[in-house]
Design a protein around this motif. Sequence first.
Motif, PDB file in Angstrom:
ATOM      1  N   ASN A   9      33.760  40.951  35.913  1.00  0.00           N
ATOM      2  CA  ASN A   9      34.518  41.982  35.092  1.00  0.00           C
ATOM      3  C   ASN A   9      34.809  41.519  33.659  1.00  0.00           C
ATOM      4  O   ASN A   9      35.512  40.511  33.348  1.00  0.00           O
ATOM      5  CB  ASN A   9      35.874  42.325  35.791  1.00  0.00           C
ATOM      6  CG  ASN A   9      36.569  43.259  34.612  1.00  0.00           C
ATOM      7  OD1 ASN A   9      36.128  44.013  33.657  1.00  0.00           O
ATOM      8  ND2 ASN A   9      37.791  43.788  35.260  1.00  0.00           N
ATOM      9  N   LYS A  11      35.883  42.358  30.866  1.00  0.00           N
ATOM     10  CA  LYS A  11      36.972  43.034  30.148  1.00  0.00           C
ATOM     11  C   LYS A  11      36.497  43.338  28.712  1.00  0.00           C
ATOM     12  O   LYS A  11      35.314  43.418  28.582  1.00  0.00           O
ATOM     13  CB  LYS A  11      38.165  42.271  30.430  1.00  0.00           C
ATOM     14  CG  LYS A  11      38.504  42.107  31.844  1.00  0.00           C
ATOM     15  CD  LYS A  11      39.696  41.537  32.285  1.00  0.00           C
ATOM     16  CE  LYS A  11      40.026  41.121  33.617  1.00  0.00           C
ATOM     17  NZ  LYS A  11      41.150  40.869  34.044  1.00  0.00           N
ATOM     18  N   GLU A  97      44.945  46.813  35.119  1.00  0.00           N
ATOM     19  CA  GLU A  97      45.173  46.968  33.455  1.00  0.00           C
ATOM     20  C   GLU A  97      45.024  48.329  33.194  1.00  0.00           C
ATOM     21  O   GLU A  97      46.004  48.615  32.122  1.00  0.00           O
ATOM     22  CB  GLU A  97      44.048  46.218  32.753  1.00  0.00           C
ATOM     23  CG  GLU A  97      44.420  44.515  33.056  1.00  0.00           C
ATOM     24  CD  GLU A  97      43.259  43.634  33.060  1.00  0.00           C
ATOM     25  OE1 GLU A  97      42.255  44.080  32.508  1.00  0.00           O
ATOM     26  OE2 GLU A  97      43.457  42.509  33.600  1.00  0.00           O
ATOM     27  N   GLU A 167      43.107  43.436  44.629  1.00  0.00           N
ATOM     28  CA  GLU A 167      43.501  42.447  43.410  1.00  0.00           C
ATOM     29  C   GLU A 167      44.804  42.500  43.058  1.00  0.00           C
ATOM     30  O   GLU A 167      45.321  43.340  42.659  1.00  0.00           O
ATOM     31  CB  GLU A 167      42.703  43.030  42.005  1.00  0.00           C
ATOM     32  CG  GLU A 167      41.160  43.143  42.170  1.00  0.00           C
ATOM     33  CD  GLU A 167      40.655  42.928  40.542  1.00  0.00           C
ATOM     34  OE1 GLU A 167      39.693  41.998  40.641  1.00  0.00           O
ATOM     35  OE2 GLU A 167      41.109  43.747  39.826  1.00  0.00           O
ATOM     36  N   ILE A 172      46.102  38.278  38.857  1.00  0.00           N
ATOM     37  CA  ILE A 172      45.123  38.725  37.882  1.00  0.00           C
ATOM     38  C   ILE A 172      45.390  37.768  36.720  1.00  0.00           C
ATOM     39  O   ILE A 172      46.324  37.974  35.829  1.00  0.00           O
ATOM     40  CB  ILE A 172      45.044  40.107  37.557  1.00  0.00           C
ATOM     41  CG1 ILE A 172      44.580  40.783  38.768  1.00  0.00           C
ATOM     42  CG2 ILE A 172      43.936  40.558  36.546  1.00  0.00           C
ATOM     43  CD1 ILE A 172      44.465  42.428  38.772  1.00  0.00           C
TER      44      ILE A 172
HETATM   45  P1  PGA Z   1      40.632  37.112  36.581  1.00  0.00           P
HETATM   46  O1  PGA Z   1      40.368  38.690  36.748  1.00  0.00           O
HETATM   47  O2  PGA Z   1      39.604  36.449  37.646  1.00  0.00           O
HETATM   48  O3  PGA Z   1      40.750  36.882  35.443  1.00  0.00           O
HETATM   49  O4  PGA Z   1      41.890  36.846  37.367  1.00  0.00           O
HETATM   50  C1  PGA Z   1      39.905  39.564  37.900  1.00  0.00           C
HETATM   51  C2  PGA Z   1      39.996  40.928  37.379  1.00  0.00           C
HETATM   52  O5  PGA Z   1      40.935  41.488  36.684  1.00  0.00           O
HETATM   53  O6  PGA Z   1      39.124  41.953  38.151  1.00  0.00           O
END
Ligand code: PGA
Length: 258
Positions: A9, A11, A97, A167, A172
Amino acid sequence: MRTKIVAGNWKMNKNLDEAMELAVELQEHQSDFPSDVQVIIAPPAIYLANLEMIDEPCYQLSAQNCSHHDYGAFTGEISPAQLRHMGIKYCILGHSERRQYFHETDELIASKVDACLRNEISPIFCCGEMLEERKANTHFVTVLHQLEKALFHLDKKDMSKVIVAYEPVWAIGTGVTASSNEAQEMHAFIRETLRNHFGVEVAEQVKILYGGSVNAGNSAELFSNPDVDGGLVGGASLKARDFISIIKSAAMPSQIED
Ligand code: PGA
């Protein structure tokens, strides 16, 4: 036996040149990828078309979000029908998020799940508790409610197309990962919940990914759990080397070379 998925991901990161560079680097190393691991990447939506153009890609593409409408006057939105028309097969939905910063409710997420499924896109449905909920020992109830509200109205056929990503919000982007035991415990709970509601066949089929600070150092242990079918990786998916190590760590033990 369920095969593993490693999904990246991205983002809201990378400009177009950087996104293409990362995709090309993954392509260059694809002979290292274990044949039994499915790789998915979810870049920012504006790059989906560019990443689609790469010949014989070593990954499948996912969107990070979509509208619950197919078409219409919804400025700024991207519809699952448009994604499908481009050949996109997956869409992340209900990411924490999106829940936190964009106030997405369980009801809205449920309607996005429906919109994806009616357009033949598999949702990668995210669930997970906040830190306070884990501390108060209500994490199972939270996740149960998230599953109930967004997925329980589906029939078995549609449910079998959904990928679940557990998650924990506290993991996260924080560098704090759920322990291997914590991950397995919640994944087993999710599978049991699916079994109770949809039956054993669906529960055994649905892939449940772990997400939250997965990195090249912890992925092998997390993925070795019987109910952890791979990972949804944020930060560590932005660097080719790390992401490739994570992909390799998801191989079935018989595929790992000495
Ligand atoms: P992260 O994010 O691996 O940076 O903790 C995971 C996600 O939000 O899917």
